[in-house]
Design a protein around this motif. Structure first.
Motif, short mmCIF file in Angstrom:
data_model
loop_
_atom_site.label_atom_id
_atom_site.label_comp_id
_atom_site.label_asym_id
_atom_site.label_seq_id
_atom_site.Cartn_x
_atom_site.Cartn_y
_atom_site.Cartn_z
N GLY A 40 33.15 53.72 55.59
CA GLY A 40 32.73 52.49 56.26
C GLY A 40 33.64 51.32 55.91
N VAL A 41 33.81 50.44 56.90
CA VAL A 41 34.59 49.21 56.69
C VAL A 41 33.58 48.07 56.56
CG1 VAL A 41 36.37 47.69 57.64
CG2 VAL A 41 36.46 50.16 58.08
N CYS A 42 33.62 47.39 55.43
CA CYS A 42 32.58 46.44 55.05
C CYS A 42 33.15 45.03 54.91
CB CYS A 42 31.99 46.92 53.72
SG CYS A 42 30.74 45.85 53.03
N ARG A 43 32.30 44.03 55.12
CA ARG A 43 32.76 42.65 54.95
C ARG A 43 33.26 42.41 53.52
NH1 ARG A 43 33.17 38.73 58.22
NH2 ARG A 43 32.18 39.90 59.89
N THR A 44 32.69 43.13 52.56
CA THR A 44 33.18 43.02 51.18
C THR A 44 34.66 43.40 51.08
OG1 THR A 44 31.00 43.28 50.16
CG2 THR A 44 32.88 43.94 48.82
N ASP A 45 35.11 44.34 51.93
CA ASP A 45 36.53 44.70 51.94
C ASP A 45 37.40 43.50 52.32
OD1 ASP A 45 35.88 47.29 51.21
OD2 ASP A 45 35.75 47.99 53.27
N LEU A 46 36.89 42.67 53.23
CA LEU A 46 37.62 41.44 53.59
C LEU A 46 37.62 40.49 52.40
CD1 LEU A 46 36.15 40.75 57.18
CD2 LEU A 46 38.21 42.01 56.61
N HIS A 47 36.47 40.39 51.71
CA HIS A 47 36.38 39.51 50.54
C HIS A 47 37.33 39.99 49.43
CE1 HIS A 47 33.21 37.31 52.40
NE2 HIS A 47 32.24 38.16 52.16
N ILE A 48 37.48 41.32 49.29
CA ILE A 48 38.41 41.87 48.28
C ILE A 48 39.83 41.40 48.58
CG2 ILE A 48 39.54 44.00 47.48
CD1 ILE A 48 36.78 45.39 47.83
N LEU A 49 40.22 41.50 49.87
CA LEU A 49 41.58 41.10 50.27
C LEU A 49 41.81 39.60 50.04
CD1 LEU A 49 42.15 43.14 53.54
CD2 LEU A 49 43.24 43.47 51.33
N GLU A 50 40.73 38.82 50.15
CA GLU A 50 40.84 37.38 49.91
C GLU A 50 40.90 37.07 48.41
OE1 GLU A 50 37.25 36.06 51.74
OE2 GLU A 50 37.97 36.44 53.78
N GLY A 51 40.77 38.13 47.57
CA GLY A 51 40.84 37.94 46.12
C GLY A 51 39.52 37.52 45.48
N GLN A 52 38.42 37.54 46.26
CA GLN A 52 37.13 37.09 45.72
C GLN A 52 36.62 37.97 44.58
OE1 GLN A 52 33.84 35.90 48.19
NE2 GLN A 52 35.15 35.34 49.90
N TRP A 53 37.05 39.26 44.58
CA TRP A 53 36.56 40.18 43.56
C TRP A 53 37.56 40.40 42.42
CZ3 TRP A 53 31.75 42.55 43.16
CH2 TRP A 53 30.88 42.31 44.21
N ALA A 54 38.74 39.79 42.54
CA ALA A 54 39.83 40.08 41.60
C ALA A 54 39.40 39.93 40.14
CB ALA A 54 41.02 39.19 41.90
N GLU A 55 38.78 38.80 39.80
CA GLU A 55 38.37 38.57 38.40
C GLU A 55 37.20 39.43 38.01
OE1 GLU A 55 37.93 34.53 36.83
OE2 GLU A 55 39.57 33.94 38.20
N LYS A 56 36.22 39.53 38.91
CA LYS A 56 35.01 40.31 38.63
C LYS A 56 35.31 41.78 38.38
CE LYS A 56 30.49 39.02 40.49
NZ LYS A 56 30.36 38.14 39.36
N SER A 57 36.21 42.35 39.20
CA SER A 57 36.47 43.79 39.10
C SER A 57 37.57 44.11 38.09
CB SER A 57 36.85 44.37 40.47
OG SER A 57 38.17 43.98 40.82
N GLY A 58 38.52 43.18 37.92
CA GLY A 58 39.63 43.41 37.00
C GLY A 58 40.48 44.62 37.37
N VAL A 59 40.47 45.00 38.64
CA VAL A 59 41.17 46.22 39.07
C VAL A 59 42.68 46.02 39.05
CG1 VAL A 59 41.13 45.65 41.55
CG2 VAL A 59 41.13 48.04 40.83
N GLN A 60 43.40 47.09 38.71
CA GLN A 60 44.86 47.07 38.73
C GLN A 60 45.34 47.43 40.14
OE1 GLN A 60 47.10 46.58 35.80
NE2 GLN A 60 45.13 45.65 35.27
N LEU A 61 46.23 46.61 40.71
CA LEU A 61 46.82 46.94 42.01
C LEU A 61 48.06 47.80 41.81
CD1 LEU A 61 46.55 43.49 43.87
CD2 LEU A 61 44.83 45.26 43.57
N PRO A 62 48.45 48.64 42.77
CA PRO A 62 47.70 48.94 43.99
C PRO A 62 46.56 49.94 43.71
CG PRO A 62 49.69 50.27 43.91
CD PRO A 62 49.71 49.40 42.68
N TYR A 63 45.53 49.87 44.56
CA TYR A 63 44.47 50.88 44.48
C TYR A 63 43.87 51.08 45.86
CZ TYR A 63 40.37 47.81 44.94
OH TYR A 63 39.40 46.97 45.43
N THR A 64 43.18 52.20 46.05
CA THR A 64 42.59 52.55 47.34
C THR A 64 41.22 51.89 47.48
OG1 THR A 64 43.71 54.67 47.19
CG2 THR A 64 41.99 54.47 48.87
#
Length: 344
Positions: A40-64
């Motif tokens: 599924g393609v979710c609005r949260t995916d758009l928020h991820i691209l905008e960097g809204q989750w960057a600090e919360k998730s602490g994920v290393q780029l690149p990732y799927t």
């Protein structure tokens, strides 16, 4: 090593990229690798691209990316007994430990040691995904992964909120649903299946309101500026016992609270703006403001029963994995009715 196609976040504020990565393999005893049948393609995916989750998730780029996934079991770790190769499954979005207090209580969404594919580790915009035995739910033979994939998160979130709301609703009560889009159209069907209360749905889009009425809403109201008055009229001037807000931005929260009667429950599901409530109003009306995250593993099992019965059906727009950008653009521009699904 064999490789697969995967759509990855390569940087914030830039487009996703299609790339080749190794196919995941079971390394731990409880690992389950799933061949993706739909993501599924979710609005949260758009928020991820905008960097809204960057600090919360602490994920290393690149990732799927991609956190709404269903498919077929491809490979399992040595200890896995609940599923076998070839089984058709939907994935609970979280990989959980099973040992902490939250997991032991069945409230695994609040696991103290969880991973979240698509948010903080590799997700399902790919041909294969690695998850755990605790996260896979076998689905009825009659269901297809691409048709139910978005029930894994959007559906599960809508179910969780609707099931919580339904616990207090009686036949005399009214429940206002704000937003009849991707999450809302699932929430409406769940509420219809679980509660005898009258359902009033409010959405800006006349098509969404029409869809809402066709799937069980008792009243559909287009948010055109007079919608507050209409809701108050339908509720005898009192407001509704429960408001479930699937929008949570653009002024929806202020309106949602004004549509609530005294001692009502305001469920926040969509997000994006701050709530501004004078504390004197909270105490004088005894309003409950309830946050809703995604549902638990047990919630997903319950939802799949409703899906197998045909009580909940997802309206989907399907895209090939290679056309991920079109799907993202369509969602961003509000062109998707229901949920967009990527199919490898």
């Amino acid at each position: 090593m064999s490789t697969m196609r995967a759509v990855q976040v390569v940087g914030y504020h830039q487009n996703l990229a299609l790339t080749e990565v190794p196919i995941p393999e079971p390394t731990g005893p409880w690992d389950v690798v799933v061949r993706i049948g739909g993501a599924g393609v979710c609005r949260t995916d758009l928020h991820i691209l905008e960097g809204q989750w960057a600090e919360k998730s602490g994920v290393q780029l690149p990732y799927t990316i991609g956190h709404e996934n269903a498919g077929w079991v491809h490979a399992v770790g040595a200890a896995v007994t609940n599923v076998a190769e070839g089984d058709k499954v939907i994935l609970h979005p979280l990989i959980t430990c099973g040992l902490c207090r939250a997991c032991r209580s069945g409230d695994d969404v609040h696991c103290e040691a969880s991973a979240f594919p698509g948010i903080d580790t590799n997700g399902g915009y790919a041909e294969y995904l690695k998850t755990s035995a605790r996260s896979v739910v076998k689905i009825d033979d009659a269901l297809q992964p691409a048709d139910v994939a978005a029930l894994a998160d959007a559906g599960l979130t809508a179910y969780h909120a609707a099931a919580k709301a339904a616990r207090r609703l009686t036949p005399r009560d009214r429940c206002v649903v704000i937003g009849a889009g991707g999450l809302g159209h699932i929430g409406i069907q769940v509420l219809k299946a679980l509660t005898p209360a009258e359902l009033i749905v409010v959405d800006r889009n006349p098509d969404a309101v029409e869809l809402a009425v066709s799937i069980g809403a008792d009243q559909g109201i287009v948010a055109d500026g007079n919608h507050m008055e209409k809701v108050l009229e339908l509720t005898g001037g009192q407001g509704a016992e429960v408001v479930v807000d699937f929008v949570g931005e653009g002024g929806a929260t202020g309106e949602g609270l004004r549509m609530l009667r005294r001692a009502g429950d305001y469920h926040v599901v969509g997000y994006g703006e701050n709530l501004d409530v004078p504390t004197i109003d909270l105490i004088s009306t005894e309003t409950n403001i309830v946050g809703n995250l995604v549902g638990s593993y047990n919630d997903l099992c319950d939802l799949m029963i409703l899906a197998a019965r045909g009580a909940v059906t997802l309206h989907t727009a399907k895209y090939r994995l290679d056309d991920f950008q079109t799907a993202i653009d369509d969602l961003d521009a509000g062109r998707v009715r229901g949920r967009a699904i990527l199919i490898p």
